[in-house]
Scaffold this motif. Structure first.
Motif, PDB file in Angstrom:
ATOM      1  N   ASP A  47       0.833  -1.213   0.000  1.00 41.51           N
ATOM      2  CA  ASP A  47       0.000   0.000   0.000  1.00 41.51           C
ATOM      3  C   ASP A  47       0.865   1.260   0.000  1.00 41.51           C
ATOM      4  OD1 ASP A  47      -2.395  -1.387  -0.102  1.00 41.51           O
ATOM      5  OD2 ASP A  47      -2.736  -1.287   2.060  1.00 41.51           O
TER       6      ASP A  47
ATOM      7  N   ASN B  97      -5.565   7.625   6.701  1.00 46.61           N
ATOM      8  CA  ASN B  97      -5.942   7.125   8.016  1.00 46.61           C
ATOM      9  C   ASN B  97      -6.900   5.958   7.824  1.00 46.61           C
ATOM     10  OD1 ASN B  97      -5.904   6.942  10.760  1.00 46.61           O
ATOM     11  ND2 ASN B  97      -6.996   8.849  11.138  1.00 46.61           N
ATOM     12  N   GLU B  98      -6.634   4.874   8.521  1.00 48.34           N
ATOM     13  CA  GLU B  98      -7.448   3.667   8.435  1.00 48.34           C
ATOM     14  C   GLU B  98      -7.632   3.220   6.987  1.00 48.34           C
ATOM     15  OE1 GLU B  98     -11.010   4.323  10.719  1.00 48.34           O
ATOM     16  OE2 GLU B  98      -9.862   4.733  12.548  1.00 48.34           O
ATOM     17  N   GLY B  99      -6.551   3.315   6.199  1.00 50.86           N
ATOM     18  CA  GLY B  99      -6.554   2.835   4.822  1.00 50.86           C
ATOM     19  C   GLY B  99      -7.203   3.754   3.804  1.00 50.86           C
ATOM     20  N   LYS B 100      -7.669   4.930   4.235  1.00 52.15           N
ATOM     21  CA  LYS B 100      -8.344   5.857   3.320  1.00 52.15           C
ATOM     22  C   LYS B 100      -7.551   7.148   3.189  1.00 52.15           C
ATOM     23  CE  LYS B 100     -13.100   4.463   4.228  1.00 52.15           C
ATOM     24  NZ  LYS B 100     -14.393   4.914   4.727  1.00 52.15           N
TER      25      LYS B 100
ATOM     26  N   SER C  21     -10.189  13.793  11.384  1.00 50.20           N
ATOM     27  CA  SER C  21      -9.021  13.569  12.237  1.00 50.20           C
ATOM     28  C   SER C  21      -7.984  12.713  11.508  1.00 50.20           C
ATOM     29  CB  SER C  21      -9.424  12.862  13.525  1.00 50.20           C
ATOM     30  OG  SER C  21      -8.271  12.503  14.260  1.00 50.20           O
ATOM     31  N   CYS C  22      -6.725  13.035  11.730  1.00 55.16           N
ATOM     32  CA  CYS C  22      -5.628  12.242  11.172  1.00 55.16           C
ATOM     33  C   CYS C  22      -4.894  11.474  12.270  1.00 55.16           C
ATOM     34  CB  CYS C  22      -4.670  13.130  10.394  1.00 55.16           C
ATOM     35  SG  CYS C  22      -3.980  14.480  11.355  1.00 55.16           S
ATOM     36  N   GLU C  23      -5.456  11.469  13.464  1.00 55.74           N
ATOM     37  CA  GLU C  23      -4.865  10.791  14.626  1.00 55.74           C
ATOM     38  C   GLU C  23      -4.525   9.342  14.285  1.00 55.74           C
ATOM     39  OE1 GLU C  23      -3.988  10.736  18.864  1.00 55.74           O
ATOM     40  OE2 GLU C  23      -5.266  12.287  18.039  1.00 55.74           O
ATOM     41  N   GLY C  24      -3.251   8.984  14.451  1.00 57.13           N
ATOM     42  CA  GLY C  24      -2.792   7.626  14.182  1.00 57.13           C
ATOM     43  C   GLY C  24      -2.487   7.343  12.728  1.00 57.13           C
ATOM     44  N   GLY C  25      -2.627   8.344  11.863  1.00 58.31           N
ATOM     45  CA  GLY C  25      -2.448   8.156  10.425  1.00 58.31           C
ATOM     46  C   GLY C  25      -1.013   8.262   9.948  1.00 58.31           C
ATOM     47  N   THR C  26      -0.876   8.230   8.634  1.00 54.05           N
ATOM     48  CA  THR C  26       0.413   8.348   7.943  1.00 54.05           C
ATOM     49  C   THR C  26       0.339   9.513   6.978  1.00 54.05           C
ATOM     50  OG1 THR C  26       0.833   5.961   8.057  1.00 54.05           O
ATOM     51  CG2 THR C  26       2.022   7.181   6.362  1.00 54.05           C
TER      52      THR C  26
END
Length: 173
Positions: A22, A50-53, A108-113
């Motif tokens: 991915d 975030n969460e694959g999206k 929110s982008c919390e925990g994202g890339t």
């Protein structure tokens, strides 16, 4: 208290084993996205996932009401060296446009890339650190980055250099 200057610069992971399938797909998309930048100096792109999206994507383009193609690049006109005096530019960093887009959408982008063409500048590093993003994947280095003062590792953010996507052209911002 965290030390102001870290003893090691080796917090940046090389991408030979750190990237997923991915990640590679998103980096290819990022390389295409950066070409859409309207900046006269550099073409930079950013994608936040975030969460694959994909929740935001942008380039380092100038504000639409200040067309640098017509008025010229103020940093070139004033002979400002690459990597300095970003505050006089009529554009924003790609990361800053992404944060603006997420704020407008209430996302929110919390925990994202965040995937970025260039290692984030100091201001964007700070925004990334405070946003809750946990992973930064970049292609090129940034002219004024000083690894022993980089704040991303102090926020436990994983930083990966995807240098196999680097065209090796000098970075100019």
């Amino acid at each position: 208290m965290l030390a102001h200057k870290r003893k090691t610069k080796n917090y940046i992971k090389e991408s030979n084993r750190a990237l997923t399938e991915d990640d590679h797909k998103l980096l290819k998309k990022l390389v295409a996205l950066q070409k859409k930048s309207t900046c006269l100096r550099a073409h930079v792109g950013a994608i936040v996932v975030n969460e694959g999206k994909i929740i935001a994507q942008a380039t380092n383009s100038f504000h639409p009401i200040y067309n640098c193609n017509k008025i010229g690049c103020i940093r070139d006109i004033r002979h400002v060296p690459s990597g300095s005096r970003r505050e006089i530019c009529y554009g924003l960093c790609a990361e800053q446009y992404c944060f603006s887009e997420m704020a407008r959408k209430g996302v929110s982008c919390e925990g994202g890339t965040i995937y970025v063409t260039s290692h984030p500048c100091r201001i964007c590093e700070s925004m990334i650190a405070e946003s809750g993003i946990k992973r930064v994947v970049f292609i090129k280095g940034y002219p004024d980055i000083i690894p022993e003062y980089d704040i991303l590792p102090d926020y436990k953010i994983e930083v990966i250099h995807a240098k196999e996507y680097d065209d090796e052209k000098p970075h100019t911002i």
